[in-house]
Design a protein around this motif. Sequence first.
Motif, mmCIF file in Angstrom:
data_model
loop_
_atom_site.group_PDB
_atom_site.id
_atom_site.type_symbol
_atom_site.label_atom_id
_atom_site.label_comp_id
_atom_site.label_asym_id
_atom_site.label_seq_id
_atom_site.Cartn_x
_atom_site.Cartn_y
_atom_site.Cartn_z
ATOM 1 N N SER A 65 20.606 32.535 13.117
ATOM 2 C CA SER A 65 19.241 32.475 12.902
ATOM 3 C C SER A 65 19.010 30.692 12.653
ATOM 4 N N GLU A 66 17.926 30.215 13.425
ATOM 5 C CA GLU A 66 17.700 28.735 12.982
ATOM 6 C C GLU A 66 17.665 28.102 11.377
ATOM 7 N N ALA A 67 17.161 29.267 10.527
ATOM 8 C CA ALA A 67 17.193 28.872 9.284
ATOM 9 C C ALA A 67 18.396 28.723 8.726
ATOM 10 N N MET A 68 19.495 29.786 9.180
ATOM 11 C CA MET A 68 20.942 29.520 8.570
ATOM 12 C C MET A 68 21.410 28.131 9.249
ATOM 13 N N SER B 169 16.971 24.848 17.359
ATOM 14 C CA SER B 169 16.452 26.159 17.840
ATOM 15 C C SER B 169 17.156 26.538 18.726
ATOM 16 N N SER B 170 17.629 25.611 19.909
ATOM 17 C CA SER B 170 18.245 26.136 21.038
ATOM 18 C C SER B 170 19.768 26.400 20.625
ATOM 19 N N PHE B 171 20.223 25.413 19.852
ATOM 20 C CA PHE B 171 21.594 25.825 19.402
ATOM 21 C C PHE B 171 21.819 27.204 18.808
ATOM 22 N N SER B 172 20.955 27.509 17.782
ATOM 23 C CA SER B 172 20.845 28.600 16.973
ATOM 24 C C SER B 172 20.764 29.854 17.874
ATOM 25 N N ARG B 173 19.922 29.848 18.973
ATOM 26 C CA ARG B 173 19.724 30.832 19.826
ATOM 27 C C ARG B 173 21.206 31.079 20.746
ATOM 28 N N LEU C 133 23.327 22.827 7.930
ATOM 29 C CA LEU C 133 23.223 21.269 8.095
ATOM 30 C C LEU C 133 22.741 20.572 6.763
ATOM 31 N N ALA C 134 22.290 21.378 5.975
ATOM 32 C CA ALA C 134 21.876 21.011 4.667
ATOM 33 C C ALA C 134 23.234 20.847 3.634
#
Length: 145
Positions: free
Chosen positions: A33-36, A24-28, A41-42
């Motif tokens: 978005s964290e979901a993206m 979440s920190s990295f996505s910000r 990662l998947a």
Amino acid sequence: MSDTPATTLFSDRLRALIDRESVSSFSRRVGISEAMVRKYLAGSEPTLSRANQIARSANCSLEWLATGQGYQYRQAEVVDMAAVELALALSLEQLDTAEVQLSNEKALKLLIAVYQYLRATKRADGSFDAPAARDFSHYLMGLCT
């Protein structure tokens, strides 16, 4: 050069880039978005535009992020202008209040040291701890005189 073989997946390189930071920190930090990020990662592959956004925001080489080749982190071409501006302001503040004048060489070393301090201690949200940097610049000024 990076130790990462070219055969690694984008998700592996992204995971290495995130390292110990939370997703979440990295996505910000990278503005995605964290979901993206979790989707990448998947195993999903980003568009070139998204990969470039990640690379620029994470100070990572786009070549390495996309292919696994080259250096993981961008080299000297990256200058954090916000850090330069704050380092200059703090250095000038110290020079203005100093009872002695520094040589140009020492003043430049002060500026560079404060800049490097700001870059090394930059918060995950991209902000700087200006009071701590001011204390550091004051400490350095004491060493210079």
